[in-house]
Design a protein around this motif. Structure first.
Motif, PDB file in Angstrom:
ATOM      1  N   MET A  46     -28.084  -8.475  49.962  1.00  0.00           N
ATOM      2  CA  MET A  46     -29.117  -9.169  49.882  1.00  0.00           C
ATOM      3  C   MET A  46     -28.491 -10.592  50.124  1.00  0.00           C
ATOM      4  N   LEU A  47     -29.271 -11.386  50.605  1.00  0.00           N
ATOM      5  CA  LEU A  47     -28.536 -12.965  50.654  1.00  0.00           C
ATOM      6  C   LEU A  47     -29.535 -13.856  49.724  1.00  0.00           C
ATOM      7  N   THR A  48     -28.978 -14.349  48.742  1.00  0.00           N
ATOM      8  CA  THR A  48     -29.539 -15.122  47.808  1.00  0.00           C
ATOM      9  C   THR A  48     -29.385 -16.630  47.838  1.00  0.00           C
ATOM     10  N   GLY A  49     -28.479 -16.917  48.813  1.00  0.00           N
ATOM     11  CA  GLY A  49     -27.917 -18.323  48.894  1.00  0.00           C
ATOM     12  C   GLY A  49     -26.990 -18.599  50.404  1.00  0.00           C
ATOM     13  N   SER A  50     -26.320 -19.533  50.397  1.00  0.00           N
ATOM     14  CA  SER A  50     -25.636 -19.680  51.589  1.00  0.00           C
ATOM     15  C   SER A  50     -25.139 -18.599  52.512  1.00  0.00           C
ATOM     16  N   ALA A  51     -25.227 -18.514  53.609  1.00  0.00           N
ATOM     17  CA  ALA A  51     -24.580 -17.485  54.566  1.00  0.00           C
ATOM     18  C   ALA A  51     -23.169 -17.796  55.144  1.00  0.00           C
ATOM     19  N   ASP A  52     -22.645 -18.686  54.465  1.00  0.00           N
ATOM     20  CA  ASP A  52     -21.182 -19.065  54.852  1.00  0.00           C
ATOM     21  C   ASP A  52     -20.110 -18.004  55.031  1.00  0.00           C
ATOM     22  N   SER A  53     -20.375 -16.934  54.086  1.00  0.00           N
ATOM     23  CA  SER A  53     -19.464 -15.908  54.032  1.00  0.00           C
ATOM     24  C   SER A  53     -19.737 -14.980  55.359  1.00  0.00           C
ATOM     25  N   LEU A  54     -20.685 -15.027  56.310  1.00  0.00           N
ATOM     26  CA  LEU A  54     -21.009 -14.209  57.256  1.00  0.00           C
ATOM     27  C   LEU A  54     -20.412 -15.000  58.653  1.00  0.00           C
ATOM     28  N   HIS A  55     -20.321 -16.256  58.429  1.00  0.00           N
ATOM     29  CA  HIS A  55     -19.596 -16.934  59.703  1.00  0.00           C
ATOM     30  C   HIS A  55     -20.399 -16.858  60.644  1.00  0.00           C
ATOM     31  N   ILE A  56     -21.701 -17.146  60.559  1.00  0.00           N
ATOM     32  CA  ILE A  56     -22.719 -17.258  61.508  1.00  0.00           C
ATOM     33  C   ILE A  56     -23.113 -18.559  61.889  1.00  0.00           C
ATOM     34  N   PRO A  57     -22.948 -18.798  63.075  1.00  0.00           N
ATOM     35  CA  PRO A  57     -23.300 -20.328  63.611  1.00  0.00           C
ATOM     36  C   PRO A  57     -24.801 -20.604  63.593  1.00  0.00           C
ATOM     37  N   ASP A  58     -25.192 -21.928  63.721  1.00  0.00           N
ATOM     38  CA  ASP A  58     -26.627 -22.248  64.157  1.00  0.00           C
ATOM     39  C   ASP A  58     -26.896 -21.710  65.528  1.00  0.00           C
ATOM     40  N   GLY A  59     -27.919 -21.861  65.963  1.00  0.00           N
ATOM     41  CA  GLY A  59     -28.372 -21.402  67.113  1.00  0.00           C
ATOM     42  C   GLY A  59     -29.715 -21.696  67.960  1.00  0.00           C
ATOM     43  N   ASP A  60     -29.800 -21.762  69.165  1.00  0.00           N
ATOM     44  CA  ASP A  60     -31.179 -21.748  69.694  1.00  0.00           C
ATOM     45  C   ASP A  60     -31.436 -20.616  70.641  1.00  0.00           C
ATOM     46  N   PHE A  61     -32.677 -20.035  70.613  1.00  0.00           N
ATOM     47  CA  PHE A  61     -32.796 -18.925  71.641  1.00  0.00           C
ATOM     48  C   PHE A  61     -34.206 -19.602  72.332  1.00  0.00           C
ATOM     49  N   ILE A  62     -34.220 -19.443  73.713  1.00  0.00           N
ATOM     50  CA  ILE A  62     -35.424 -20.088  74.379  1.00  0.00           C
ATOM     51  C   ILE A  62     -36.080 -18.842  75.325  1.00  0.00           C
ATOM     52  N   ASP A  76     -29.335 -23.468  50.914  1.00  0.00           N
ATOM     53  CA  ASP A  76     -29.978 -22.396  50.182  1.00  0.00           C
ATOM     54  C   ASP A  76     -30.043 -21.153  50.904  1.00  0.00           C
ATOM     55  N   GLY A  77     -29.476 -20.963  52.286  1.00  0.00           N
ATOM     56  CA  GLY A  77     -29.821 -20.062  52.907  1.00  0.00           C
ATOM     57  C   GLY A  77     -30.032 -19.827  54.380  1.00  0.00           C
ATOM     58  N   LEU A  78     -30.103 -18.978  55.139  1.00  0.00           N
ATOM     59  CA  LEU A  78     -29.984 -18.866  56.642  1.00  0.00           C
ATOM     60  C   LEU A  78     -31.590 -18.749  57.166  1.00  0.00           C
ATOM     61  N   TYR A  79     -32.176 -19.771  58.034  1.00  0.00           N
ATOM     62  CA  TYR A  79     -33.451 -19.567  58.445  1.00  0.00           C
ATOM     63  C   TYR A  79     -33.628 -19.648  59.940  1.00  0.00           C
ATOM     64  N   GLN A  80     -34.805 -18.970  60.109  1.00  0.00           N
ATOM     65  CA  GLN A  80     -34.947 -18.687  61.392  1.00  0.00           C
ATOM     66  C   GLN A  80     -36.635 -19.341  61.738  1.00  0.00           C
ATOM     67  N   SER A  81     -36.518 -20.430  62.844  1.00  0.00           N
ATOM     68  CA  SER A  81     -37.909 -20.883  63.002  1.00  0.00           C
ATOM     69  C   SER A  81     -38.327 -20.920  64.389  1.00  0.00           C
ATOM     70  N   ALA A  82     -39.791 -20.687  64.039  1.00  0.00           N
ATOM     71  CA  ALA A  82     -40.565 -20.343  65.339  1.00  0.00           C
ATOM     72  C   ALA A  82     -41.121 -21.787  66.056  1.00  0.00           C
ATOM     73  N   ILE A  83     -40.849 -22.369  67.230  1.00  0.00           N
ATOM     74  CA  ILE A  83     -41.064 -23.645  67.712  1.00  0.00           C
ATOM     75  C   ILE A  83     -41.784 -23.485  68.979  1.00  0.00           C
ATOM     76  N   ILE A  84     -43.130 -23.759  68.832  1.00  0.00           N
ATOM     77  CA  ILE A  84     -44.039 -23.641  70.023  1.00  0.00           C
ATOM     78  C   ILE A  84     -44.619 -25.208  70.283  1.00  0.00           C
ATOM     79  N   ASN A  85     -44.259 -25.554  71.690  1.00  0.00           N
ATOM     80  CA  ASN A  85     -44.737 -27.045  72.068  1.00  0.00           C
ATOM     81  C   ASN A  85     -44.050 -27.823  71.158  1.00  0.00           C
ATOM     82  N   GLY A  86     -42.831 -27.543  70.758  1.00  0.00           N
ATOM     83  CA  GLY A  86     -42.196 -28.471  69.795  1.00  0.00           C
ATOM     84  C   GLY A  86     -42.371 -28.707  68.465  1.00  0.00           C
ATOM     85  N   ILE A  87     -43.450 -27.781  67.931  1.00  0.00           N
ATOM     86  CA  ILE A  87     -44.106 -27.578  66.710  1.00  0.00           C
ATOM     87  C   ILE A  87     -43.568 -26.530  65.734  1.00  0.00           C
TER      88      ILE A  87
END
Length: 375
Positions: A46-62, A76-87
């Motif tokens: 369970m991930l209740t805070g920072s993901a620093d212990s996983l040593h996972i970098p930020d990233g983009d996927f096109i 406060d955690g690791l986030y994934q965001s859906a970006i459509i037409n820049g929004i």
């Protein structure tokens, strides 16, 4: 070492028969300390805070010129965001991580009381963010539930409620605070409350009481303890495999399919592959012959090879070229348990339709003629 910790109130979500892994530490400190670092214990978290212990970098996927995913580490955690037409159309925070990180991580977020798989996985060896297996190639998808069958093998317990959804469908909802992430001591050794209570009351008794001894189990029973998770997702059950305990056999699980000579996929089907090996058929090899699940570090190829040579001292390898015979003492595995591609899982890479195959070492120990010819 004597068991001296005082009795505590049992809060284990599996019920009063379970003591909780923390109860094991006072008598089994070394095993406990090494186990918390191994792959089984870290099969999920369970991930209740920072993901620093996983040593996972930020990233983009096109996905295409209009559609992309962003992955961002925040305080406060690791986030994934859906970006459509820049929004930013949808952002979710990671609530649960699947995988020990030896090859990959899969991520999940809470949608009400459902666990939903996040669009992107992270491949640790390739250092790459990839589209989750089986997801659409051209669009972002947040809609795949992580079903109870996944937690059967990637956790030690989860309390599930079946709820009627739309159009008479049934969905699985979890009792959130019931989930015991990772594979803990009692998932493999069985409920231990009686054992713990006895040894707390009788600290001088050194013979284990009220626990199943692996050494006294039949070969098939020992292998089936591993096989309950390492037989692939094809096991169909009417109830959770959390009820499986040492001494049970997989034949008690409804619709379990035993090995019948097929070539199982290398992902998740280690038991069937081992059963296809002559070493297993003659009773000379089982899971614990090579794997100690309490170890923190994996053995080297030379150590694995020494286990092979202990039974195969007289093998001559007459077809092997002389220049290649130097590898024999240090690496039996690459030839007799080669790395193969899974046909069940692959990963789409960013800005491309190309997919990376998921490669795993087969557990079918054999002579592979194509490799012999290649030598």
């Amino acid at each position: 070492m004597q068991c001296t910790q005082e009795k505590s109130i049992n809060n284990d979500s599996r019920g009063p028969a379970y003591a909780g892994s923390a109860s094991c530490v006072s008598c089994h400190k070394d095993l406990s300390e090494s186990a918390v670092h191994n792959s089984h214990f870290n099969a999920s978290k369970m991930l209740t805070g920072s993901a620093d212990s996983l040593h996972i970098p930020d990233g983009d996927f096109i996905f295409n010129e209009k559609t992309k995913m962003l992955v961002r580490n925040r305080a406060d955690g690791l986030y994934q965001s859906a970006i459509i037409n820049g929004i930013d159309k949808k952002t979710e925070r990671t609530d649960m991580v699947f995988g020990a990180g030896n090859r990959a991580y899969t991520f999940a977020f809470w949608y009400g009381n459902q666990l939903m798989q996040m669009p992107l996985n992270y491949l640790t060896k390739e250092h790459q963010w990839v589209n989750s297996p089986g997801f659409p190639e051209e669009q972002i998808y947040f809609g795949r539930p992580i079903v109870a069958r996944c937690l059967d093998c990637h956790s030690s317990f989860a309390d599930v409620n079946l709820v009627q959804g739309d159009n008479f469908s049934i969905k699985e909802e979890y009792v959130k605070n019931s989930i015991i992430a990772g594979i803990d001591c009692e998932r493999c050794h069985g409920p231990a409350a009686e054992h713990v209570n006895f040894h707390q009351e009788n600290p001088t008794v050194k013979t284990a009481n009220a626990m199943v001894s692996y050494k006294k189990l039949a070969l098939t029973q020992r292998v089936d303890v591993c096989g309950v998770c390492h037989s692939g997702a094809g096991i169909q059950t009417l109830s959770s495999t959390f009820n499986f305990k040492p001494g049970d056999t997989l034949k008690i699980l409804p619709q379990y399919s035993a090995y019948r000579g097929e070539d199982p996929d290398v992902h998740g089907k280690q038991k069937q592959l081992l059963e296809a090996s002559a070493c297993y058929k003659v009773g000379k090899a089982e899971c614990i012959s090579c794997h100690d699940v309490h170890e923190q570090q994996k053995p080297t190829m030379a150590i694995y090879s020494a286990k092979c040579i202990s039974c195969h001292q007289d093998v001559k390898h007459e077809t092997l070229k002389e220049k290649n015979k130097a590898i024999l003492a240090n690496n039996c595995v690459d030839c007799h348990m080669p790395i193969k591609e899974s046909h069940a899982i692959d990963f789409q890479i960013s800005n491309s339709k190309k997919k990376i195959p998921y490669k795993l070492r087969t557990h079918r120990i054999a002579i592979y003629k194509d490799l012999v010819k290649g030598k």
